[in-house]
Design a protein around this motif. Sequence first.
Motif, short mmCIF file in Angstrom:
data_model
loop_
_atom_site.label_atom_id
_atom_site.label_comp_id
_atom_site.label_asym_id
_atom_site.label_seq_id
_atom_site.Cartn_x
_atom_site.Cartn_y
_atom_site.Cartn_z
N GLN A 110 10.46 3.19 -2.55
CA GLN A 110 9.13 4.02 -2.06
C GLN A 110 8.47 4.73 -3.34
N ASP A 111 8.95 4.60 -4.47
CA ASP A 111 8.47 5.28 -5.59
C ASP A 111 7.12 4.44 -6.14
N TYR A 112 6.18 4.41 -5.40
CA TYR A 112 4.99 3.41 -5.77
C TYR A 112 4.40 3.49 -7.09
N ALA A 113 4.67 4.67 -7.63
CA ALA A 113 4.08 5.05 -8.94
C ALA A 113 4.46 4.08 -9.78
N ARG A 114 5.82 3.81 -9.76
CA ARG A 114 6.53 2.67 -10.66
C ARG A 114 6.09 1.41 -10.69
N TYR A 115 5.29 0.85 -9.58
CA TYR A 115 4.82 -0.46 -9.37
C TYR A 115 3.59 -0.97 -10.22
N GLY A 116 3.22 0.23 -11.17
CA GLY A 116 2.08 -0.06 -12.05
C GLY A 116 0.73 -0.51 -11.26
N LEU A 117 0.52 -0.05 -10.24
CA LEU A 117 -0.79 -0.28 -9.50
C LEU A 117 -1.65 0.85 -9.48
N PRO A 118 -2.93 0.38 -9.22
CA PRO A 118 -4.02 1.43 -9.35
C PRO A 118 -3.78 2.23 -8.09
N PRO A 119 -4.44 3.70 -8.25
CA PRO A 119 -4.23 4.48 -7.05
C PRO A 119 -4.71 4.05 -6.02
N GLY A 120 -5.73 3.52 -5.68
CA GLY A 120 -6.04 2.91 -4.50
C GLY A 120 -4.96 2.16 -3.75
N ARG A 121 -4.53 1.23 -4.51
CA ARG A 121 -3.37 0.36 -3.95
C ARG A 121 -2.18 1.24 -3.44
N ILE A 122 -1.80 2.03 -4.45
CA ILE A 122 -0.69 2.99 -4.08
C ILE A 122 -0.85 3.79 -2.75
N ALA A 123 -2.24 4.37 -2.72
CA ALA A 123 -2.57 4.91 -1.35
C ALA A 123 -2.40 4.27 -0.05
N ALA A 124 -3.07 2.75 -0.51
CA ALA A 124 -2.59 1.95 0.63
C ALA A 124 -1.50 1.65 1.20
N LEU A 125 -0.58 1.61 0.40
CA LEU A 125 0.97 1.38 0.65
C LEU A 125 1.54 2.74 1.37
N ARG A 126 0.94 3.85 0.80
CA ARG A 126 1.53 5.00 1.65
C ARG A 126 0.96 5.25 2.89
N HIS A 127 -0.27 4.70 3.23
CA HIS A 127 -0.93 4.87 4.59
C HIS A 127 -0.27 3.67 5.15
N TRP A 128 0.23 2.48 4.74
CA TRP A 128 0.80 1.61 5.55
C TRP A 128 2.15 2.14 6.25
N ARG A 129 2.96 3.07 5.05
CA ARG A 129 4.07 3.59 5.66
C ARG A 129 3.92 4.70 6.66
N ALA A 130 2.79 5.53 6.55
CA ALA A 130 2.70 6.48 7.61
C ALA A 130 2.22 5.70 8.89
N GLY A 131 1.50 4.50 8.59
CA GLY A 131 1.28 3.84 10.06
C GLY A 131 2.39 3.26 10.85
N LEU A 132 3.39 2.85 10.04
CA LEU A 132 4.62 2.57 10.83
C LEU A 132 5.13 3.65 11.83
N ILE A 133 5.03 4.71 11.10
CA ILE A 133 5.86 5.92 12.07
C ILE A 133 4.71 6.09 13.09
N ASP A 134 3.33 6.19 12.71
CA ASP A 134 2.44 6.46 14.07
C ASP A 134 2.75 5.55 15.00
N GLY A 135 2.84 4.29 14.60
CA GLY A 135 2.71 3.12 15.56
C GLY A 135 3.97 3.25 16.52
#
Length: 352
Positions: free
Chosen positions: A164-189
């Motif tokens: 879950q340390d998405y910063a290490r994935y070498g992705l643009p900030p927008g993609r990292i934000a999308a992964l974190r949003h997905w993770r939060a969405g699992l909990i909300d669902g």
Amino acid sequence: MILRMLPLAVTALLLTILTIAPAAASSADTAAEDSHPQRLVAVEDTRRLNLFCLGQGSPTVLLESGSGGSTADWWRIQDRLGQITRTCAYDRAGYGYSDPARRPSDAAAAVDDLHRLIVAAHLGPRPILVGHSNGGIYATLFAERYPGELAGLVLVDPGFPGQQDYARYGLPPGRIAALRHWRAGLIDGARVCLSAVKRDGPGLTTDHPDCLATPPEDPAILRAALRDLYSRVPYEAANLSEFENSFGVDPAGATPDDKEFPRPLHTLGDLPLIVLTADHHPVPVPGFTALETARYWTVWKQGHDRLARLSTAGESRVVTGSGHFIQNDKPEAVLAAVGAIVSTVRGHRSGP
């Protein structure tokens, strides 16, 4: 073909076992058995975990499902594993037919319950543990916290420290934000489903079909049983708690990785260990380019390689043509990995 990756003697033994051993049950039989409770084993006072075993022989293989999973995650393959040796699947607290959880559904509770189950169910000395997805994290922690109590370990597209340390994935900030949003969405669902079950119970089917979704390829008897389980409070409560403890971020920004792995994992010595990586583990959110998807997969493979290096006998294998549920997409890869470790363990026992 994954069997080509094994030593010839091991491959020959495995093929012999799979070819001539009589089938105690078919996959359809296993799915039907997964639709009702099996052996309920008391692990804490009167609290029980559901255990389902097929086959005979030693060492016992014990199957650990991923988040939200149950014995039903293994119905396509458990009968075939049972032709190699006794193979058991179980439901963690609150899931399937196990009693409700009495504590948070986190890694510490999963590992503790698993240890209690092995002892209480008399599963024999030093079983082989097979962990899928988040269950791979639990299996790894079990091997670390109870050294010498496992004969081997198979990790099926497992979670790992740092995933879950998405910063290490070498992705643009927008993609990292999308992964974190997905993770939060699992909990909300999961939170929505728990609230709906508390309010509607069996009436959930009409208003919240997503909460009751089951794989369309599962047999009808198993899908009906799973929908019934998903409409119960213990399941949804355990699922929410597991998601919170697996994907949640606390107010200080700490992830479960920080809590479960505050230090590097200890070495596992020479424990027989095989890590299986799906070759197209998908990014969980849409819109990633081919390059970004490749970077995401590369971090997963690197995490799996680190797990394999925990043991001097560790091996990391990529399973071609498989998604995250390797036991469904490429069951032969799981059969080969388990068969190889069973052969290794039996060879050690019969040696000088």
